[in-house]
Every structure is written in C-alpha cells, then in structure tokens.
Write a protein that holds these residues in place. Structure first.
Motif, PDB file in Angstrom:
ATOM      1  N   ARG A   1     149.010  53.272  78.983  1.00  0.00           N
ATOM      2  CA  ARG A   1     148.803  54.512  78.774  1.00  0.00           C
ATOM      3  C   ARG A   1     149.230  55.146  77.332  1.00  0.00           C
ATOM      4  O   ARG A   1     148.561  56.104  76.758  1.00  0.00           O
ATOM      5  CB  ARG A   1     149.898  55.456  79.521  1.00  0.00           C
ATOM      6  CG  ARG A   1     149.592  57.042  79.753  1.00  0.00           C
ATOM      7  CD  ARG A   1     150.387  57.585  80.593  1.00  0.00           C
ATOM      8  NE  ARG A   1     150.483  56.908  81.886  1.00  0.00           N
ATOM      9  CZ  ARG A   1     151.570  57.274  82.778  1.00  0.00           C
ATOM     10  NH1 ARG A   1     152.723  57.729  82.549  1.00  0.00           N
ATOM     11  NH2 ARG A   1     151.695  56.214  83.947  1.00  0.00           N
TER      12      ARG A   1
ATOM     13  N   THR B   1     152.350  52.262  82.154  1.00  0.00           N
ATOM     14  CA  THR B   1     152.784  53.078  80.981  1.00  0.00           C
ATOM     15  C   THR B   1     152.472  52.565  79.563  1.00  0.00           C
ATOM     16  O   THR B   1     152.442  53.268  78.704  1.00  0.00           O
ATOM     17  CB  THR B   1     154.256  53.570  81.208  1.00  0.00           C
ATOM     18  OG1 THR B   1     154.940  52.389  81.476  1.00  0.00           O
ATOM     19  CG2 THR B   1     154.406  54.373  82.335  1.00  0.00           C
TER      20      THR B   1
ATOM     21  N   LYS C   1     160.225  55.207  81.316  1.00  0.00           N
ATOM     22  CA  LYS C   1     158.730  54.794  81.717  1.00  0.00           C
ATOM     23  C   LYS C   1     157.908  56.137  81.295  1.00  0.00           C
ATOM     24  O   LYS C   1     157.533  56.976  82.399  1.00  0.00           O
ATOM     25  CB  LYS C   1     158.759  54.527  83.083  1.00  0.00           C
ATOM     26  CG  LYS C   1     159.198  53.279  83.483  1.00  0.00           C
ATOM     27  CD  LYS C   1     159.122  52.957  84.981  1.00  0.00           C
ATOM     28  CE  LYS C   1     157.701  52.758  85.404  1.00  0.00           C
ATOM     29  NZ  LYS C   1     157.559  52.302  86.810  1.00  0.00           N
ATOM     30  N   ASN C   2     157.890  56.489  80.134  1.00  0.00           N
ATOM     31  CA  ASN C   2     157.243  57.620  79.481  1.00  0.00           C
ATOM     32  C   ASN C   2     156.333  57.325  78.267  1.00  0.00           C
ATOM     33  O   ASN C   2     157.016  57.169  77.214  1.00  0.00           O
ATOM     34  CB  ASN C   2     157.979  58.639  79.222  1.00  0.00           C
ATOM     35  CG  ASN C   2     157.423  60.235  78.803  1.00  0.00           C
ATOM     36  OD1 ASN C   2     156.566  60.091  79.230  1.00  0.00           O
ATOM     37  ND2 ASN C   2     158.594  60.973  78.401  1.00  0.00           N
TER      38      ASN C   2
ATOM     39  N   THR D   1     155.924  48.291  84.036  1.00  0.00           N
ATOM     40  CA  THR D   1     155.416  49.378  83.187  1.00  0.00           C
ATOM     41  C   THR D   1     154.287  48.819  82.404  1.00  0.00           C
ATOM     42  O   THR D   1     153.936  49.340  81.433  1.00  0.00           O
ATOM     43  CB  THR D   1     156.588  49.254  81.971  1.00  0.00           C
ATOM     44  OG1 THR D   1     156.828  47.739  81.630  1.00  0.00           O
ATOM     45  CG2 THR D   1     157.837  49.725  82.260  1.00  0.00           C
TER      46      THR D   1
ATOM     47  N   GLY E   1     157.850  53.266  77.824  1.00  0.00           N
ATOM     48  CA  GLY E   1     156.862  53.160  78.579  1.00  0.00           C
ATOM     49  C   GLY E   1     156.763  51.693  78.749  1.00  0.00           C
ATOM     50  O   GLY E   1     155.867  50.942  79.232  1.00  0.00           O
TER      51      GLY E   1
END
Length: 372
Positions: A294, A291, A138-139, A288, A132
């Motif tokens: 997040r 993310t 991008k997780n 990013t 991220g």
C-alpha cells in the motif's frame, strides 16, 4: 532517549504450525512446459523452496539470530515504530540511520551490524521498520511522511543533534527526503540508487549516458515492472491472496527479487536460502505484505496531488552503483543529490548489504568517515 520499550521477537507456535499447514496444502497452478522464469516465478523452483521451508528451515534459529541485537519500539508522532539500536564500540561512533526497501525489511542490514559497530571507525546503528512493514505499526504512509518520522525518532526520541543516513530502493526515497527537508540535522547521506527516469524528462537536457539509462529503465519497466503498477493502483486486491498463501507471498517477492535469474543467483541476491526465507517470514508473521504494498499507492497519491517536488539538497552524498543494479551515470545522480563520492562497485546487486556485506560495510565506512 525517551519512550523506548524493549522488543523481543517471539512468534507463537500456533503461527508456525498454521504456516506449515498452509504450505503443505498449497494448490499448485501448474506452469507452461519449459517456461522456467519467463512467465514469473518458476513453479519447479518454488516447490523446491517450499519443501525446504517445511522440512529444513529453522525459524527459531533465525529468530534467535534476530534477537541477538537490541530492538525497541517507541511512539513517534502517535505511531508505533520498531527499530534495532546497536551502539558502536569506538570512542566517537557516528549515528547512522539505515532504511530498508521493498520487498525486504530491517533484516536487509543484519549482516553488516557487527562490521559497522566494531573498531575505531564505528557507528551507532539505528535500523527501523518502515510503517506498514515488519513490527512497526501497520499503517502505510508515503516516503516523505516516513522521513518526517525518522527525523523525530533520531532527534527527539534518541537525542541526536546530527546524524547520517543511508538507504536503497524505498529507503533511497526516504533518505533523499530526509536530506532535502532536514539538512540542519542530516550530516551526510549514502545511496545505492537515486531514482529512475519516468519519461517526463526533457531529452534536450540529458546526456547520452542518461538517455541510454532511460531507455534501459523503460525496457525494464515493461518486462519487470508489473509489481509496481499493481501496488501503485490496486494493492488491496493483491493483498488478499498474498496474506492468505505463504507460497503466493514467496512467489510475489521472488519474482521481484531477481526475475529471470537462476535459483543460485536469486538466493545469492538475498544472501542465501535461509536469509531469503527469513525476509519472507517477517512479512508472513506480521501480516504486513498488504500494508507494505500500500505504500506504493500512498506515494503515487502524493505525486498525483500536485505537491511541489523536493529540492535538491546540499547535504554531502555518497553513491555506490553495484553491478547487478540499474547502471545509472554520475550526472543522473547529480540531478538529485550533492554527489561528493561516486563509485562503481565490482560485485553485488540490489540487496548488497545481504549479498556482499563486507563490501557494503566498507563502502559506508569509507564514505561517512571521509566527510567529517
């Protein structure tokens, strides 16, 4: 080593042209007369920074600097992980995993690379981008999940049976989880912070120094903690503006970096104006910021799930408290980690690896070579 692909950073010219257009077309909101930094990032300062960004900052120079050191991507449990991997020049270099935080990036450790890979007491440095963030997938995942990925990266992808780890901010949480979950492979850990009182502690178990620290933290959260509340609850709402406007992105990062400080202190916290912008650029060119924010929500959800908290680890831990960091007492650190070294540093702050790289590198070398 397995599944490593060489990575070379090369941002397309169209991305840089678009960035300049967006900066030039910034719609400035105005600010209260004489407000300075009291309402958030100073518009007067930000306009100066944006002008520098447009007319003097050289991304290609910084890009070449980032490409000086070997970088790779690899698959770890189905997730793409980007990392720098620099072998130490000493005979028996120690593998050292360095984990960054927010709102910084793997660039946090750029200046200490030559300091820790030279000489007899050297390290093999592994400096990944958290999922991220930056050039990893991008997780967003929570910090314990990052620790799980790092364990696989170090032992399976890179083949180390034992390694050392250090981190601050988000990197602290990841490193702490590594030591707690995988003490059989983590030989030692180092921290520049160890977490903060959240108001749920039993005051009857706290020393006077811990109570004073808790009071300071409570006041800090009320005055400076808006970023964490927003990112832990509504990161997606925030992401649209920050991903669309580079000036907004810079303002949000700077307001955390050292809100209320003079520009000189703010820039010093990141190591200089170019370093400050390079860190922001990594978020911009990779898109990013959403993310990365997040991850705060993922951590909050993990805490709300009712999962058992991590147990204190017996892995030897070094702790360094820098003067412009929240000043926690030793007994607070001892609640969470096995403190074998606790040092009050004379200079530096939250981003010590960028701000005072010589001091930070010496602290890491002294600690890790003292425990084995």
């Amino acid at each position: 080593m397995k599944n490593l692909e060489t990575f070379n950073l090369s941002v397309p010219p169209s991305v840089l042209d678009d960035l300049k257009d967006r900066l030039k077309n910034t719609r400035w909101p105005g600010e209260a007369e004489g407000s300075g930094w009291n309402f958030g990032t100073s518009e007067t300062y930000l306009k100066e920074l944006v002008d520098y960004w447009i007319n003097k900052y050289d991304w290609r120079k910084q890009e070449a600097e980032l490409n000086k050191y070997p970088q790779y991507t690899t698959d770890v449990n189905g997730m793409k992980i980007h990392f720098q991997y620099i072998k130490g020049k000493g005979k028996d270099s120690k593998p050292l995993l360095l984990t960054h935080g927010w709102p910084d990036s793997y660039y946090r450790f750029h200046k200490i690379i030559p300091l820790l890979t030279e000489g007899n007491q050297s390290f093999d440095l592994i400096i990944p981008s958290i999922p991220g963030f930056g050039f990893s997938e991008k997780n967003a995942v929570h910090n314990e999940a990052v620790a799980d990925l790092w364990k696989v990266l170090m032992t399976e992808n890179l083949g180390y049976h034992k390694f050392y780890a250090a981190g601050g901010d988000v990197g602290m949480s990841v490193t702490k989880a590594l030591a707690s979950k995988y003490p059989e492979v983590v030989a030692g850990v180092h921290f520049t912070d160890v977490g903060y009182p959240m108001g749920q502690e039993d005051p009857n178990t706290m020393t006077e120094a811990e109570k004073q620290f808790a009071q300071f933290v409570q006041q800090w959260w009320y005055s400076e903690g808006a970023y964490a509340m927003v990112q832990s609850t509504k990161p997606q709402s925030l992401a649209y503006g920050l991903n669309d406007s580079p000036a907004a992105l810079a303002a949000w990062i700077l307001s955390f970096g050292n809100a209320g400080a003079s520009p000189e202190i703010l820039e010093k916290a990141f190591g200089g104006r170019d370093e400050l912008l390079t860190n922001i650029m990594i978020y911009w060119v990779t898109q990013t910021i959403g993310t990365s924010a997040r991850m705060y929500k993922m951590d909050a959800m993990a805490q709300w799930s009712g999962a058992e908290p991590l147990q204190k680890s017996n892995v030897p831990a070094g702790v360094a408290v820098f003067p412009r960091e929240a000043q926690f007492p030793k007994e607070w650190a001892e609640r969470f980690v096995n403190v074998v070294s606790f040092r009050q540093m004379k200079e530096g702050g939250h981003f010590a690896a960028l701000e005072v790289p010589d001091v930070f590198a010496e602290e890491l070398r002294d600690f890790f070579y003292s425990i084995a």
